[in-house]
Design a protein around this motif. Sequence first.
Motif, mmCIF file in Angstrom:
data_model
loop_
_atom_site.group_PDB
_atom_site.id
_atom_site.type_symbol
_atom_site.label_atom_id
_atom_site.label_comp_id
_atom_site.label_asym_id
_atom_site.label_seq_id
_atom_site.Cartn_x
_atom_site.Cartn_y
_atom_site.Cartn_z
ATOM 1 N N LEU A 1 -1.247 4.629 5.525
ATOM 2 C CA LEU A 1 -1.855 3.460 4.453
ATOM 3 C C LEU A 1 -0.833 2.621 3.993
ATOM 4 O O LEU A 1 -1.104 1.478 3.305
ATOM 5 C CB LEU A 1 -2.635 4.283 3.399
ATOM 6 C CG LEU A 1 -4.037 4.631 4.084
ATOM 7 C CD1 LEU A 1 -4.749 5.071 2.828
ATOM 8 C CD2 LEU A 1 -4.784 3.497 4.577
ATOM 9 N N LEU A 2 0.528 3.277 3.860
ATOM 10 C CA LEU A 2 1.653 2.455 3.483
ATOM 11 C C LEU A 2 1.813 1.159 3.617
ATOM 12 O O LEU A 2 1.490 0.215 2.744
ATOM 13 C CB LEU A 2 2.835 3.316 3.555
ATOM 14 C CG LEU A 2 3.869 3.138 2.061
ATOM 15 C CD1 LEU A 2 3.437 3.652 1.082
ATOM 16 C CD2 LEU A 2 5.162 3.967 2.711
ATOM 17 N N PRO A 3 1.990 0.745 4.713
ATOM 18 C CA PRO A 3 2.084 -0.844 5.138
ATOM 19 C C PRO A 3 1.043 -1.591 4.510
ATOM 20 O O PRO A 3 1.216 -2.656 4.069
ATOM 21 C CB PRO A 3 2.125 -0.823 6.728
ATOM 22 C CG PRO A 3 2.666 0.484 7.129
ATOM 23 C CD PRO A 3 1.866 1.444 5.932
ATOM 24 N N ALA A 4 -0.320 -1.097 4.536
ATOM 25 C CA ALA A 4 -1.298 -1.890 4.131
ATOM 26 C C ALA A 4 -1.271 -2.003 2.734
ATOM 27 O O ALA A 4 -1.353 -3.184 2.206
ATOM 28 C CB ALA A 4 -2.697 -1.032 4.550
ATOM 29 N N VAL B 1 1.623 -1.913 0.890
ATOM 30 C CA VAL B 1 2.625 -2.666 0.441
ATOM 31 C C VAL B 1 2.087 -4.236 0.689
ATOM 32 O O VAL B 1 2.517 -5.187 -0.123
ATOM 33 C CB VAL B 1 4.002 -2.543 1.367
ATOM 34 C CG1 VAL B 1 5.070 -3.558 1.437
ATOM 35 C CG2 VAL B 1 4.419 -1.181 0.951
ATOM 36 N N GLY B 2 1.345 -4.673 1.841
ATOM 37 C CA GLY B 2 1.111 -5.891 2.256
ATOM 38 C C GLY B 2 0.089 -6.242 1.060
ATOM 39 O O GLY B 2 0.020 -7.514 0.601
ATOM 40 N N LEU B 3 -0.754 -5.294 0.432
ATOM 41 C CA LEU B 3 -1.731 -5.774 -0.458
ATOM 42 C C LEU B 3 -0.986 -6.069 -1.653
ATOM 43 O O LEU B 3 -1.226 -7.195 -2.534
ATOM 44 C CB LEU B 3 -2.789 -4.593 -0.920
ATOM 45 C CG LEU B 3 -3.950 -4.729 -0.160
ATOM 46 C CD1 LEU B 3 -4.872 -3.479 -0.434
ATOM 47 C CD2 LEU B 3 -4.849 -5.928 -0.801
ATOM 48 N N LEU B 4 0.023 -5.397 -1.886
ATOM 49 C CA LEU B 4 1.052 -5.563 -3.331
ATOM 50 C C LEU B 4 1.492 -6.890 -3.220
ATOM 51 O O LEU B 4 1.475 -7.701 -4.126
ATOM 52 C CB LEU B 4 2.111 -4.225 -3.299
ATOM 53 C CG LEU B 4 3.065 -4.629 -4.601
ATOM 54 C CD1 LEU B 4 2.268 -4.560 -5.908
ATOM 55 C CD2 LEU B 4 4.114 -3.393 -4.589
ATOM 56 N N TRP B 5 2.199 -7.193 -2.292
ATOM 57 C CA TRP B 5 2.921 -8.612 -1.776
ATOM 58 C C TRP B 5 1.761 -9.701 -2.000
ATOM 59 O O TRP B 5 2.229 -10.618 -2.507
ATOM 60 C CB TRP B 5 3.697 -8.662 -0.516
ATOM 61 C CG TRP B 5 4.825 -7.571 -0.402
ATOM 62 C CD1 TRP B 5 5.210 -6.918 -1.429
ATOM 63 C CD2 TRP B 5 5.535 -7.539 0.698
ATOM 64 N NE1 TRP B 5 6.396 -6.348 -1.006
ATOM 65 C CE2 TRP B 5 6.738 -6.547 0.010
ATOM 66 C CE3 TRP B 5 5.722 -7.761 1.992
ATOM 67 C CZ2 TRP B 5 7.592 -5.915 1.083
ATOM 68 C CZ3 TRP B 5 6.630 -7.189 2.899
ATOM 69 C CH2 TRP B 5 7.577 -6.475 2.380
ATOM 70 N N ALA B 6 0.783 -9.579 -1.334
ATOM 71 C CA ALA B 6 -0.178 -10.241 -1.322
ATOM 72 C C ALA B 6 -0.748 -10.535 -2.742
ATOM 73 O O ALA B 6 -0.815 -12.011 -3.376
ATOM 74 C CB ALA B 6 -1.260 -10.082 -0.755
#
Length: 397
Positions: free
Chosen positions: A6-9, A11-16
């Motif tokens: 789930l980590l990439p998702a 991180v993606g959410l955090l960046w978004a």
Amino acid sequence: MEVWMLLPALVGLLWAGVLLAFAAPLAARWREPVLKHPVLIIESDDWGAGAVAQATALRRLAALLQGVRDAQGRSAVMTLGVVLEVPDGARIAASGCAEYHALTLADVRFDGVRQAMLEGMQAGVFAPQLHGQCHYWPAAVMAAAQTDGMVRGWLAAAEPAATEDLPSHLQSRWVDAARLPSRALPAAAVQAAVADEAQAYQAMFGEAPQVAVATTFVWDDVVEAAWRAAGVEVIITPGRRATCRDATGKPACVDAAMLNGERSGAGQIYLVRDVYFEPALGHAAQRLAQGLRQRTRQGRACLVETHRFNFLRAAEASFAALDTALHQALQASPDLRFMTPLQLAQAIGARDPGWVESRMLPRLRAWCARLDEIPRFRRVARLSGLALPLRLLGGVS
Ligand SMILES: [Zn+2]
């Protein structure tokens, strides 16, 4: 499914989330045009009515600028922020400081100064812009003189006064800073004053002012609208607009921030001047090449502020520093272009494909290089790891 998947998702959410939190300043920097070439403009304020020694300094500057050419063969350009009037000390003194009288740039004693300006304009190295009829609001200075002996002495001096010697807050033309904090001027008075000074400028230079730069960078909507009515199409800014002087005399009441190419409420194009090169204050020649390099990475023109006092007070060192700085800039950026603020604003306004980048990758790189300046963004980008992809694109450090 393992948690780590789930980590990439995440991180993606955090960046978004980070991008969303800073959406407005990020979008503004994406909209800001990206220039295809390094551009350098030397901006010099306060020239005009005043010390007759300006004539020699202006001639020397014109010769210096003509000796520096870009790859296209265009000589370096310096804008002259023009002041059209200083106090007539003798007449003010004769009235016991009860009446204001002016000496205008049209006065015969300023023939040499005027001539040197016009010669430099004809040679293509000087571009005049409206700084103001005077570098103060006369009624405010007269009022201050009633209680301030220094101001009274300045107003009544026999020699044409140096506006640089006035207390800083009184150098703002578009507020009443007789007492602090300053008060707004009546709109009708501002409108009449702008109309008058635009007319005086036209009589002096043969055309209406197209570029304006407020004294001490204090101005407001009323001034912009009056400038517009007088023909001003471009406003030079430091990237923010102060509209008053606070209780300590500092520029304050900042009500707007601007990037290159943004429009004023009255429709003018804003340009940002934010590299400071005042050799008389100890600024080294390298500052100019450094400023140019950074602005070029950001896809921006480098507008350099350097006042006339450099070339009147620590003149020898300042001329040498400017000459060195221009040559260093050319050496560091051989593709460098010299142009006037009006030409730059017109190229930006028209999205001229010869000047303004439309390819995605160079625009993305310039955008990344602009993000460091957004308050708090750099820190948040680092903490969230977003700095890494941005750094790969050439941006956040
Ligand atoms: Zn000034």
